[in-house]
Design a protein around this motif. Sequence first.
Motif, PDB file in Angstrom:
ATOM      1  N   TYR A 242      67.063  51.441  38.006  1.00 27.25           N
ATOM      2  CA  TYR A 242      66.362  50.738  39.350  1.00 27.25           C
ATOM      3  C   TYR A 242      65.727  51.383  40.288  1.00 27.25           C
ATOM      4  CZ  TYR A 242      68.179  46.651  36.909  1.00 27.25           C
ATOM      5  OH  TYR A 242      68.624  45.610  35.339  1.00 27.25           O
ATOM      6  N   LYS A 243      66.299  52.345  40.680  1.00 25.57           N
ATOM      7  CA  LYS A 243      66.401  52.982  41.961  1.00 25.57           C
ATOM      8  C   LYS A 243      64.981  53.677  41.564  1.00 25.57           C
ATOM      9  CE  LYS A 243      71.067  54.919  43.441  1.00 25.57           C
ATOM     10  NZ  LYS A 243      71.483  56.058  43.321  1.00 25.57           N
ATOM     11  N   ARG A 244      64.207  54.107  40.229  1.00 26.79           N
ATOM     12  CA  ARG A 244      62.713  54.468  40.358  1.00 26.79           C
ATOM     13  C   ARG A 244      61.855  53.437  40.268  1.00 26.79           C
ATOM     14  NH1 ARG A 244      65.768  56.961  36.261  1.00 26.79           N
ATOM     15  NH2 ARG A 244      65.297  55.747  34.895  1.00 26.79           N
ATOM     16  N   ILE A 245      62.606  52.379  40.757  1.00 27.66           N
ATOM     17  CA  ILE A 245      61.580  51.155  40.404  1.00 27.66           C
ATOM     18  C   ILE A 245      60.532  51.157  42.481  1.00 27.66           C
ATOM     19  CG2 ILE A 245      61.106  48.440  41.321  1.00 27.66           C
ATOM     20  CD1 ILE A 245      63.649  48.118  39.306  1.00 27.66           C
ATOM     21  N   ASN A 246      59.136  51.560  42.534  1.00 28.96           N
ATOM     22  CA  ASN A 246      58.906  52.535  43.806  1.00 28.96           C
ATOM     23  C   ASN A 246      57.352  51.421  44.216  1.00 28.96           C
ATOM     24  OD1 ASN A 246      57.669  53.610  45.396  1.00 28.96           O
ATOM     25  ND2 ASN A 246      59.022  55.244  45.132  1.00 28.96           N
ATOM     26  N   LEU A 247      56.972  50.598  44.492  1.00 24.25           N
ATOM     27  CA  LEU A 247      55.724  50.049  44.657  1.00 24.25           C
ATOM     28  C   LEU A 247      55.184  50.904  44.826  1.00 24.25           C
ATOM     29  CD1 LEU A 247      57.187  46.921  45.429  1.00 24.25           C
ATOM     30  CD2 LEU A 247      56.176  47.073  42.909  1.00 24.25           C
ATOM     31  N   ARG A 248      55.609  51.494  46.207  1.00 21.81           N
ATOM     32  CA  ARG A 248      53.851  52.966  46.471  1.00 21.81           C
ATOM     33  C   ARG A 248      53.492  53.535  45.474  1.00 21.81           C
ATOM     34  NH1 ARG A 248      55.598  56.529  51.055  1.00 21.81           N
ATOM     35  NH2 ARG A 248      53.627  58.101  50.925  1.00 21.81           N
ATOM     36  N   GLY A 249      54.470  54.159  44.467  1.00 23.60           N
ATOM     37  CA  GLY A 249      54.842  55.444  43.630  1.00 23.60           C
ATOM     38  C   GLY A 249      53.407  54.166  42.466  1.00 23.60           C
ATOM     39  N   MET A 250      53.733  53.370  42.121  1.00 25.90           N
ATOM     40  CA  MET A 250      52.848  51.959  41.011  1.00 25.90           C
ATOM     41  C   MET A 250      51.553  52.330  41.122  1.00 25.90           C
ATOM     42  SD  MET A 250      55.963  49.265  39.998  1.00 25.90           S
ATOM     43  CE  MET A 250      57.413  50.610  39.204  1.00 25.90           C
ATOM     44  N   MET A 251      51.605  51.608  43.034  1.00 24.10           N
ATOM     45  CA  MET A 251      50.301  51.998  43.312  1.00 24.10           C
ATOM     46  C   MET A 251      49.238  53.339  43.668  1.00 24.10           C
ATOM     47  SD  MET A 251      49.901  48.197  43.886  1.00 24.10           S
ATOM     48  CE  MET A 251      50.583  46.950  44.032  1.00 24.10           C
ATOM     49  N   LEU A 252      49.777  53.878  43.721  1.00 27.68           N
ATOM     50  CA  LEU A 252      48.653  55.182  44.002  1.00 27.68           C
ATOM     51  C   LEU A 252      48.703  55.938  42.085  1.00 27.68           C
ATOM     52  CD1 LEU A 252      50.954  56.876  46.862  1.00 27.68           C
ATOM     53  CD2 LEU A 252      49.075  55.660  46.498  1.00 27.68           C
ATOM     54  N   SER A 253      49.582  56.225  41.983  1.00 31.03           N
ATOM     55  CA  SER A 253      49.291  56.361  40.291  1.00 31.03           C
ATOM     56  C   SER A 253      48.338  55.032  39.741  1.00 31.03           C
ATOM     57  CB  SER A 253      50.402  55.854  39.301  1.00 31.03           C
ATOM     58  OG  SER A 253      51.735  57.563  39.946  1.00 31.03           O
ATOM     59  N   SER A 254      48.049  53.744  40.018  1.00 31.58           N
ATOM     60  CA  SER A 254      47.637  52.973  38.928  1.00 31.58           C
ATOM     61  C   SER A 254      45.546  52.798  39.900  1.00 31.58           C
ATOM     62  CB  SER A 254      47.546  51.566  39.549  1.00 31.58           C
ATOM     63  OG  SER A 254      48.925  52.054  38.260  1.00 31.58           O
ATOM     64  N   LEU A 255      45.964  53.843  41.041  1.00 29.94           N
ATOM     65  CA  LEU A 255      44.842  53.527  42.231  1.00 29.94           C
ATOM     66  C   LEU A 255      43.467  54.639  41.616  1.00 29.94           C
ATOM     67  CD1 LEU A 255      43.658  52.954  45.173  1.00 29.94           C
ATOM     68  CD2 LEU A 255      44.087  55.398  45.720  1.00 29.94           C
ATOM     69  N   PRO A 256      43.217  54.735  40.573  1.00 29.10           N
ATOM     70  CA  PRO A 256      42.207  56.133  40.337  1.00 29.10           C
ATOM     71  C   PRO A 256      41.463  54.741  39.169  1.00 29.10           C
ATOM     72  CG  PRO A 256      43.872  57.151  39.516  1.00 29.10           C
ATOM     73  CD  PRO A 256      44.177  56.425  40.118  1.00 29.10           C
ATOM     74  N   GLY A 257      42.343  53.446  38.364  1.00 30.20           N
ATOM     75  CA  GLY A 257      42.075  52.778  37.484  1.00 30.20           C
ATOM     76  C   GLY A 257      40.812  51.318  38.472  1.00 30.20           C
ATOM     77  N   PHE A 258      41.465  51.491  39.489  1.00 27.43           N
ATOM     78  CA  PHE A 258      41.164  50.454  41.098  1.00 27.43           C
ATOM     79  C   PHE A 258      39.073  51.307  40.621  1.00 27.43           C
ATOM     80  CE2 PHE A 258      45.026  49.222  40.586  1.00 27.43           C
ATOM     81  CZ  PHE A 258      44.530  47.486  40.778  1.00 27.43           C
ATOM     82  N   ILE A 259      39.337  52.679  41.927  1.00 34.70           N
ATOM     83  CA  ILE A 259      38.384  53.046  42.149  1.00 34.70           C
ATOM     84  C   ILE A 259      37.237  53.059  40.110  1.00 34.70           C
ATOM     85  CG2 ILE A 259      36.959  55.704  42.305  1.00 34.70           C
ATOM     86  CD1 ILE A 259      38.845  54.383  44.829  1.00 34.70           C
ATOM     87  N   ALA A 260      37.534  53.247  39.623  1.00 31.56           N
ATOM     88  CA  ALA A 260      36.487  53.566  38.296  1.00 31.56           C
ATOM     89  C   ALA A 260      36.147  51.905  38.975  1.00 31.56           C
ATOM     90  CB  ALA A 260      37.459  53.817  37.394  1.00 31.56           C
ATOM     91  N   MET A 261      36.864  51.092  38.807  1.00 31.73           N
ATOM     92  CA  MET A 261      36.733  50.006  38.622  1.00 31.73           C
ATOM     93  C   MET A 261      35.416  49.690  39.333  1.00 31.73           C
ATOM     94  SD  MET A 261      38.171  45.677  38.874  1.00 31.73           S
ATOM     95  CE  MET A 261      38.397  46.795  41.424  1.00 31.73           C
ATOM     96  N   ALA A 262      35.059  50.194  40.839  1.00 27.51           N
ATOM     97  CA  ALA A 262      33.989  50.076  42.508  1.00 27.51           C
ATOM     98  C   ALA A 262      33.427  50.747  41.606  1.00 27.51           C
ATOM     99  CB  ALA A 262      35.135  50.409  43.048  1.00 27.51           C
TER     100      ALA A 262
END
Length: 541
Positions: A207-227
Amino acid sequence: MEEFFTKKRVAIIASSGGNLYYLGGKDTAKLLDELLLQIEAAGMVCTSLQFIAAKASMDNIKDDTQAELYSWDEQTKSPAVTVVGTIAEVNKEATLVDKEIAEKINHGEVDALIFMSADPNGANLHTVEAAAKKKLPATGTGGTSMATIAAKGVNVISTSGTTGTTNRTRAVTFITSLSKHLGLSYRPIIGKSATNNQLEQSSTSAYKRINLRGMMLSSLPGFIAMALILAISKIPGLSGLSEVFDLMINALPVILAVVAAKQVAELEEVSIVAGIVAGVLSVKGGIIGGIFAGILAGLLVQYIFRKCVEWRFPATTVNIAAGGIAGLIAGLAVYFLIAPIALWLGGEIRSLIDFLVSTNGVLAGLIAGLLIWPAIIGGVYHAAILPIVLLEMEKTGNSFLGAVDMVGLVMVSAGITLANIISPRDKGEAAVAAPGFAINMGFGTFVEAAYPFMFSNKMIFAGAIISSGLGGLLVGFFDVRGTAYVPSFMAPLLSNNATGFIIAMVGSLVCSFLITFFINKISRKNVKTMEPKKTSNELVG
């Protein structure tokens, strides 16, 4: 030293294997590290090792195939390469190690064994015979070899094929079986703490590893690829890529689900598979649905994995059950229950941004620009602003707050560092500022490069906020949607208004540059004025 001998002693007998070679066996150091980590977690110690690591799968082995022999170094208490040569030469030396381990077993210096793709009729013959005489508990993988080992009389308490396993899942399965048989307390180790190198127990850290910030930052390349796809689709003759853009939008929840599942479960490929299954089923819930599905899949992977191991399922079945069932349960929960709510929530957040911008874009941009530096310094940016940026990008490929990010943070930081390259308060500051300017302009990130100058002078700090406010105001005035995290020259191409974005970017950069430039000039002048003038006697002396 006395405590060392009271611990249960384990011997590892293995090779890089045939199928195992493609499932972690060719990375011997990583495989052994994972296994030793779990052995330590159960309060046991490794005292014997024979690992034949070939440079090719044993299914296609030749006499001249290169190989290495790993054995146990008593001095360092760690694996060490003792022989390097052809497989024939390594096998010859491995037979000597086999006899040494057999002697240890005969003298009662081994309490349990782990076999992986062993050779009970060849390089491991003496060890297997000694283990059979002592009735030592053994576990392992490799269907054919484990069947032969059991047939020779070894007390095999659990066995499995290699298919579908990973270094981590095999290690956890082995040690769970041995610890239960030996009556030891054991909870699988999921990773090592990044701060103090202490081991984290999976029962308390999932449960301590649930980190929204980390998930968002790690997923950012996918959003940039879409852009990038969106920008390319605007080029004449490439409008057909708009269909690819739509496909990329549907892929975003899957990306987030995979990242979330992997970060929460940390069970390598098993958690990735669970994340993919959950993500595909959560597409209708958007990125919020994808995050929820990934987190749930990660938690379920750990629970199902642990239960299956406790029930002594074969390692292959454990992986299939944990990855497949966890992904299905999480994905179906989102598909039938969470998706409508997640989709509505994401839409409402985007609608609110659109309403504020359409009502008074200039004011909205000004406020966002003025607040974005305090937000990133106070740690609010990644927790609140970045998720909204990604929510905006989910539908259009660019974002209002993403444009404010580029002009208010990246360009302002670039302006401050540029001023300190051209007109620094002292020569040392130019060397500090140059890399920051280059990274901000070349990659659209590293706004922290301006921190040393902002924190050392309140006027520069105020200038950064003013410049950011100006940039945000221009973004609102031109109704720009864009993104950061890309090279500055590329950012306008990814926006809905390239001209307006260029004006806003140049405006905030020039503003922060001029403010910092003149503050540095004044600071240098004040320093010179405060320096004591030398008297005529001092000059003569």
